[in-house]
Enzyme design. Structure first.
Site, mmCIF file in Angstrom:
data_model
loop_
_atom_site.group_PDB
_atom_site.id
_atom_site.type_symbol
_atom_site.label_atom_id
_atom_site.label_comp_id
_atom_site.label_asym_id
_atom_site.label_seq_id
_atom_site.Cartn_x
_atom_site.Cartn_y
_atom_site.Cartn_z
ATOM 1 N N GLY A 27 0.743 -1.340 0.140
ATOM 2 C CA GLY A 27 0.411 0.307 -0.039
ATOM 3 C C GLY A 27 0.997 1.376 0.318
ATOM 4 O O GLY A 27 1.851 1.485 0.128
ATOM 5 N N ASP A 34 -7.807 -0.480 1.827
ATOM 6 C CA ASP A 34 -7.708 0.984 2.019
ATOM 7 C C ASP A 34 -8.037 1.985 0.058
ATOM 8 O O ASP A 34 -8.399 2.738 0.429
ATOM 9 C CB ASP A 34 -6.733 1.605 2.476
ATOM 10 C CG ASP A 34 -6.790 1.393 4.319
ATOM 11 O OD1 ASP A 34 -7.481 0.372 3.934
ATOM 12 O OD2 ASP A 34 -6.118 1.296 4.364
ATOM 13 N N ARG A 78 -35.351 1.282 14.321
ATOM 14 C CA ARG A 78 -34.161 1.609 15.191
ATOM 15 C C ARG A 78 -33.007 2.404 14.533
ATOM 16 O O ARG A 78 -33.362 1.717 13.182
ATOM 17 C CB ARG A 78 -33.328 -0.162 15.689
ATOM 18 C CG ARG A 78 -34.028 -1.252 16.420
ATOM 19 C CD ARG A 78 -33.858 -2.922 16.402
ATOM 20 N NE ARG A 78 -34.235 -3.390 15.076
ATOM 21 C CZ ARG A 78 -34.426 -4.242 15.165
ATOM 22 N NH1 ARG A 78 -32.934 -4.645 15.524
ATOM 23 N NH2 ARG A 78 -34.407 -4.760 13.637
HETATM 24 O O1 F6P Z 1 -3.883 -2.442 5.272
HETATM 25 C C1 F6P Z 1 -4.961 -1.788 5.580
HETATM 26 C C2 F6P Z 1 -5.396 -1.825 6.756
HETATM 27 O O2 F6P Z 1 -6.570 -3.110 6.557
HETATM 28 C C3 F6P Z 1 -6.387 -0.652 7.367
HETATM 29 O O3 F6P Z 1 -8.187 -0.886 6.594
HETATM 30 C C4 F6P Z 1 -6.303 -1.082 9.029
HETATM 31 O O4 F6P Z 1 -6.736 -0.397 9.672
HETATM 32 C C5 F6P Z 1 -5.142 -1.825 8.862
HETATM 33 O O5 F6P Z 1 -5.015 -2.201 7.689
HETATM 34 C C6 F6P Z 1 -5.536 -2.954 10.060
HETATM 35 O O6 F6P Z 1 -4.038 -3.313 10.347
HETATM 36 P P1 F6P Z 1 -3.000 -5.005 11.250
HETATM 37 O O7 F6P Z 1 -3.778 -5.543 10.379
HETATM 38 O O8 F6P Z 1 -1.915 -4.276 11.781
HETATM 39 O O9 F6P Z 1 -4.052 -4.687 12.470
#
Ligand code: F6P
Length: 322
Positions: A102, A128, A164
């Site tokens: 990423g 993301d 709700r």
């Molecule tokens: O790779 C991006 C992501 O999936 C984000 O959407 C998320 O906040 C983060 O990684 C979670 O990271 P980890 O798996 O290290 O908890």
């Protein structure tokens, strides 16, 4: 035989395995060998890499996660780590490196190695979708589809028992691309993103109006929008209705990739392999509309990507639909 290496860095995303399989298949057609690196830049620095054969990758494209493993580490950010990586690259006779990762892996990993003369091509892989210069990253479509399926399921029960409110929390790190796309797809009544803070009293009025009109209200929030559980509590209090929160968490990051992510993985992998075969230096594969091509690392790193503000406003009733 010219030799490439491929690694995954940062969070995995659905479609990474499809990119690995496609890279090996394409390289084999072009008469190139590919080494798979275990656990990202840390694994590369330690020389953990081995040849990937067609038999080994056959069919892995259908699976989520990454067969290579990945890591979030600072190896490539440190001089000693970079020097060990350069030694391994020279010792193994690696002519080009493909980095599946990423924004952070491109900005700090691929760019650092390219500046040291390594022919390093980054393939944007993250749910993301926050990599500048490309409309889509590998994994985004699958993650959105998972969240959409869940939002649809929530709506079924929401329509059954009136009065709700529901809040679906998506992943997305500090960005709101997933949440915005999901909110648009399911006609959410409210969307909360990290990039554009919303007045929660205004949000609560919108949720209350939705309950009055359709019997329930459905909101989508990105995890980076703030303390989503507290926001849910505030909205419930201010709107005067019970709120149910569903946090998708990592369930959103696994599972088989969709057609679109497999398509992107195959096009990105083929573009990267051909670029390296032709002796191209550092770069990033990007997708604009349906066109896939190479862009320079500098162009991508300098770019800025923000969720569509007009769409955000329209979904929250701050303007009319775009
Ligand atoms: O790779 C991006 C992501 O999936 C984000 O959407 C998320 O906040 C983060 O990684 C979670 O990271 P980890 O798996 O290290 O908890």
């Amino acid at each position: 035989m010219p030799r490439l290496a491929i690694l995954n860095s940062g969070g995995d995303s659905p479609g990474v395995n499809a990119a690995i399989e496609a890279a090996v298949r394409h390289a084999s057609q072009l008469g190139l060998e590919i080494l798979g690196v275990e656990r990202g830049f840390a694994g590369l620095a330690q020389g953990h890499l081995d040849r990937l054969t067609l038999a080994q990758v056959d069919g892995i494209g259908a699976r989520g996660g990454t067969v290579l493993g990945t890591s979030r580490d600072r190896t490539v950010g440190e001089a000693e780590g970079r020097s060990r990586i350069l030694q391994v690259i020279s010792r193994e006779g690696i002519d080009g490196l493909i980095v599946l990762g990423g924004d952070g892996s491109i900005r700090h990993g691929a760019t650092a190695l390219a500046e040291m003369g390594v022919a390093c091509v980054a393939i944007p892989c993250t749910i993301d979708n926050d990599v500048p210069g490309t409309d889509r990253t590998i994994g985004f479509d699958t993650a959105c589809n998972k969240a959409i399926a869940l939002a649809d399921a929530i709506r079924d029960t929401a329509q059954a028992l009136h009065g709700r409110m529901f809040l679906l929390e998506t992943l997305g790190g500090s960005t709101g691309f997933i949440a915005l796309a999901v909110a648009e797809a399911v006609h959410a009544d409210l969307v909360l993103l990290p990039e554009y803070p919303l007045d929660l009293d205004c949000g609560a009025r919108r949720m209350r109006a939705a309950v009055a009109e359709q019997g329930y209200a459905l909101a989508v929030a990105s995890e980076g929008a703030g303390d989503v559980a507290s926001m849910a509590g505030y909205l419930a209090e201010a709107a005067g209705h019970r709120m149910r929160l569903t946090s998708l968490g990592h369930a959103q990051r696994g599972g088989a990739p969709t057609y679109l992510d497999r398509w992107l993985a195959q096009r990105f992998a083929a573009t990267a392999v051909e670029h390296l075969q032709q002796g191209g230096g550092g770069g990033v594969t990007v997708c604009r509309g349906c066109e896939v091509r190479m862009a320079s690392l500098a162009e991508v790193v300098a770019g800025r990507k923000q969720p569509d503000h007009a769409l955000y406003q329209a979904l929250n009733g701050l303007t009319t639909a775009p």
